[in-house]
Design an enzyme around this catalytic site. Structure first.
Site, PDB file in Angstrom:
ATOM      1  N   GLU A   1      16.146   2.656 -24.705  1.00 23.72           N
ATOM      2  CA  GLU A   1      16.561   4.064 -24.818  1.00 23.72           C
ATOM      3  C   GLU A   1      15.803   4.829 -25.910  1.00 23.72           C
ATOM      4  O   GLU A   1      15.555   6.027 -25.671  1.00 23.72           O
ATOM      5  CB  GLU A   1      18.081   4.145 -25.074  1.00 23.72           C
TER       6      GLU A   1
ATOM      7  N   ASP B   1      24.814  -2.695 -19.116  1.00 24.60           N
ATOM      8  CA  ASP B   1      25.756  -3.801 -19.325  1.00 24.60           C
ATOM      9  C   ASP B   1      27.124  -3.438 -18.761  1.00 24.60           C
ATOM     10  O   ASP B   1      28.075  -3.131 -19.479  1.00 24.60           O
ATOM     11  CB  ASP B   1      25.849  -4.123 -20.811  1.00 24.60           C
TER      12      ASP B   1
ATOM     13  N   ASP C   1      13.984  -4.378 -22.300  1.00 27.57           N
ATOM     14  CA  ASP C   1      15.385  -4.108 -22.634  1.00 27.57           C
ATOM     15  C   ASP C   1      15.490  -3.221 -23.871  1.00 27.57           C
ATOM     16  O   ASP C   1      14.555  -3.140 -24.683  1.00 27.57           O
ATOM     17  CB  ASP C   1      16.112  -5.433 -22.878  1.00 27.57           C
TER      18      ASP C   1
END
Length: 817
Positions: free
Chosen positions: A414, A479, A411
């Protein structure tokens, strides 16, 4: 130690600044002059006044163009391309003002000397033409091309936008779009890539941050712009989309076959707080007979709070006192354990001193760990490009794998916060930002190849780059908001990524971000989203814990509907696994836009609300609250059968169909043969391809149809390359007299069934058959069981099959008067 509080301003000020620079700068090639050319092996080198252009063919339909500005001798290595050039014999001709560079049965490049530009053709049809070609506007560098009239341009990575990106300026900076809905032009997984309706892919082979301007600043001009890096682009062409996608995934790498269990149901939420809660959850799945294959543990596995423990990456023993016993218990219940990990090591975590001492973190300009604030606390960032950091990080994964962990959730990759001032071993944050998730996935993939070579990794990540599929990366769309607005763009996002070589893009089924909703508020949405989930790549409900994401916590109609659809997902396991095989061997996406089904229909170039799941299913998700009917288009060429009612509709028309809450509009193409599991499964562990149903959708307008079904052990890495699998072929010839069906098998694998129980479920059989013969026309009552349902017109033939070629001849009976 350097500490700052960092706020990511990209692209607000940077976008405006660069836009102004581009608007008022002089094109770099306005004075570009042709000076000469020569062949260097199979590469064409063109000398121009401001540098050198090289045309470098990989295959007849894959051609790279590189630009070397004056003084530049080499370009950075590609992060996207893995294909080695084939040995080719290009033909070079010169006539008047044009140089022709031709590849046999492939692309032809035409280089106009004055004014200098390059055009690309396939079979004399224009694919692409440079406008300015290479440019250097100080802060941004790149290439500019013409957009042809009527051309649609797809891609640019994950975006909640129309399928055709024309009219948008797309940031090339991977960034989370929290609570996204129908409009999110910048998300977690950007790509410097465009896919054209002219059936070519254009890859700007360059990783640093920047933009793709798709006719926004200048109408009918496509501009790739980055802060620096590799000045090269690759054009990949095909006679149709399947050929182009096969070539493109040859260039950037094919997705390895995922483990079979990935196609099952996941239990996931933010998050499970204890060992007791994990085991209790799976117990309820089994007690209520809801199929499930894996459970995902969010960040509470390493700490009791959201903040402060990120980076610990070890079990929080007060709440998970016996993790190995828990994992073993889950395994006994045929459930895999997946753990979340993040690349951020907070200063309050138990790994901070170790990470700092081992020098595995990104640094400031002085070489000291770069420390900054973000939502989860004061942190450093693992430098996944640094060999020492790779070894350190992989050591953690390896230890947990040895405890029995079966998969990984990466997670915030980026990375979610990535200060410009941070330095990696191979460049600044802005230079490597877009390939961070790509490199992280590679780190895990390479670790498996070294230490667990027979295991197929499961690597769930929300960020990557062109070619990340070759590392087994399974992305999701971040999300997303728990609303119908969140559901609406999901088919488009998945089909765009599939066209870009990344086949397993999916969403948090049901939506993630809850805000102030109640369970009653979102129940209809939950049903509709989980219905859609059956016909997309990964079935993974996930949400903030205030409202449960697991169907076991719903009651009544909601529970019954969703359970039924999950069961159908498991029934489809042979079909879905075969789609995965086709993707791993040809690059064909699992979820496909309708324009691939009917390529000549210009009305479909921006259609993303209805799609194909494989070759056979057409799916029309319900994305409006309260909707109980759905308008959709059925492509021409074949008829279409409503999956649930069996009613036939002609292709080439728009229809409106009822869509009660328990029914997702799904159609099956006439003539289709769909492999299904005969057994009702509670886990993919119970599937071994021994009990198969071939659902045959007979149609008077289809003469014949065939399929190839893939089967292997579902878990060993490299089965395709090692030929450790079986292919089961089913051929149907349809006639007015009846149906001839031929079964055959090729190949073998360890522990393959020696005999299979085959059910032929044949739809649209008008009457009880006159005869059913196996390898002859006489009815062999001793060799098969047969049943006919006059109300549904479905004939079922059950028989044992040991793999030899077998022919089943069915002759229709006379209709009753």
């Amino acid at each position: 130690m350097f500490r700052i509080k960092y706020t990511n301003l990209f692209p607000a000020y940077f976008s405006l600044f660069c836009f102004l620079i581009l608007c008022f700068s002089t094109p770099a090639n306005a004075q570009r002059k042709y000076q000469g050319h020569h062949l260097d092996g199979q590469n064409l080198v063109i000398n121009v006044s401001d540098g050198e252009v090289m045309l470098r063919p990989f295959q007849p339909k894959i051609l790279e163009t590189q630009f070397y500005p004056k003084g530049v001798k080499t370009l950075p290595l590609s992060e996207a391309v893995v294909l080695a050039p084939s040995k080719l014999m290009p033909e070079v001709k010169e006539k008047d003002n044009v140089i022709y560079f031709s590849l046999e049965d492939g692309i032809q490049a035409e280089i106009t000397k004055s004014p200098f530009h390059i055009s690309y053709f396939l079979e004399k049809e224009l694919l692409l033409r440079e406008s300015e070609g290479y440019f250097d506007a100080d802060t941004l560098k790149g290439f500019k091309f013409e957009i042809q009239d009527g051309e649609a341009l797809y891609g640019g990575g994950e975006r909640a936008l129309p399928l055709d990106r024309k009219g948008y300026r797309l940031p090339l900076y991977n960034r989370a779009a929290y609570s996204n809905e129908e409009f999110a032009p910048q998300m977690n997984f950007g790509m410097p890539l465009m896919i054209s309706s002219k059936k070519y892919a254009l890859l700007y082979d360059n990783a640093p941050i920047g933009f793709i301007d798709v006719g926004k600043t200048k109408e009918n001009e496509l501009s790739f712009e980055t802060i620096g890096g590799r000045s090269a682009y690759v054009i990949v062409a095909g006679k149709d989309y399947p050929e182009m996608l096969n070539h493109f995934t040859d260039l950037t790498g094919k997705q390895p076959l995922p483990p079979l269990w990935m196609f099952g149901n996941f239990s996931s939420r933010f998050g499970y707080h204890s060992q007791e809660e994990v085991l209790s959850t799976i117990h309820q799945f089994r007690e209520k007979e809801v199929p499930v294959d894996a459970i995902i543990l969010d960040l509470y596995w390493f700490g009791p709070e959201v903040k402060g423990d990120m980076g610990t990456l070890d079990w929080y023993k007060p709440n998970f006192p016996e993790p190995e016993k828990m994992i073993a218990t889950l395994k006994d219940q045929e459930v895999k354990t997946i753990l979340i990990t993040e690349p951020f090591i907070t200063t309050t975590s138990k790994k901070w001193d170790e990470a700092k001492d081992n020098k595995v973190l990104g640094t400031d300009h002085l070489g000291k760990p770069y420390v900054y604030e973000f939502f989860f606390g004061e942190t450093g960032l693992v430098d996944v490009f640094k060999p020492e950091a790779q070894d350190w990080f992989w050591g953690i994964y390896k230890g947990l794998n040895n405890q029995g962990v079966a998969g990984w959730w990466g997670d915030l990759g980026e990375p979610e916060v990535h200060p410009t001032e941070l330095h990696h071993v191979n460049g600044t944050a802005d230079e490597v930002h877009n390939i961070y998730g790509h490199q992280w996935a590679k780190l895990i993939y390479d670790g498996y190849r070294k230490d667990f070579p027979n295991e197929r990794p499961f690597i769930l990540m929300r960020s990557g780059y062109v070619g990340s599929q070759r590392y087994g990366l399974i992305p999701w769309s971040g999300d997303v908001n728990r609303t119908f607005g969140g559901l609406t763009p999901q088919p488009q996002i998945s089909m765009t990524m599939g066209l870009s070589g990344v086949p397993y893009m999916h969403s948090d089924l049901g939506g993630f971000v809850n805000w102030d909703y109640t369970q009653e508020d979102v129940t209809e949405l939950y049903i509709r989203w989980l219905q859609y989930g059956v016909f997309q790549p990964v079935y993974r409900p996930h949400a903030q814990e205030q409202i449960p994401s697991e169907v076991i916590h719903y009651k009544g109609k909601a529970f019954d509907i969703v359970k039924k659809y999950i069961e159908y997902r498991y029934k489809m396991l042979p079909y879905n696994y075969t789609l995965a095989y086709k993707n791993s061997t040809t690059g064909m996406p699992l979820l496909r836009p309708l324009f691939m089904e009917e390529e000549g229909n210009k009305e479909l170039i921006n259609e993303s609300e209805t799609y194909m799941w494989g070759d056979d299913y057409l799916v029309a998700p319900i994305t409006q609250k309260g909707a109980r009917e759905r308008s959709l288009y059925l492509p021409e060429g074949e008829g279409w059968y409503h999956l649930w009612s069996g009613k036939k509709y002609d292709g080439g028309q728009k229809i409106t169909i009822d869509a009660p809450l328990d029914e997702l509009p799904v159609f099956v193409k006439a003539g289709s043969i769909i492999p299904l599991s005969t057994k009702a499964l509670q886990s993919t562990e119970q599937y071994d391809s021994k009990d198969l149903t071939f659902q045959i959708w007979r149609d008077a307008d289809v003469d014949n149809h065939s399929i190839t079904m893939y089967a292997d052990d579902g878990k060993t890495f490299g089965n395709i390359e090692k030929k450790n699998y079986q292919l089961i072929d089913v051929l149907c010839n349809y006639s007015k007299k009846g149906i001839d069906i031929t079964l055959s098998k090729s190949g073998d694998y360890d522990r393959a069934p020696s005999n299979r129980n085959i059910t032929l479920e044949i739809h649209n059989v008008p009457t009880y058959p006159k005869s059913v013969g196996i390898d002859k026309k006489k009815m062999p009552a001793e060799e098969c069981d047969m049943g006919y349902d006059a109300s549904t017109k479905i004939l079922k033939i059950k028989m044992k099959w040991s793999g030899e070629q077998k022919r089943i001849l069915i002759r229709d009976g006379k209709p009753k008067e």
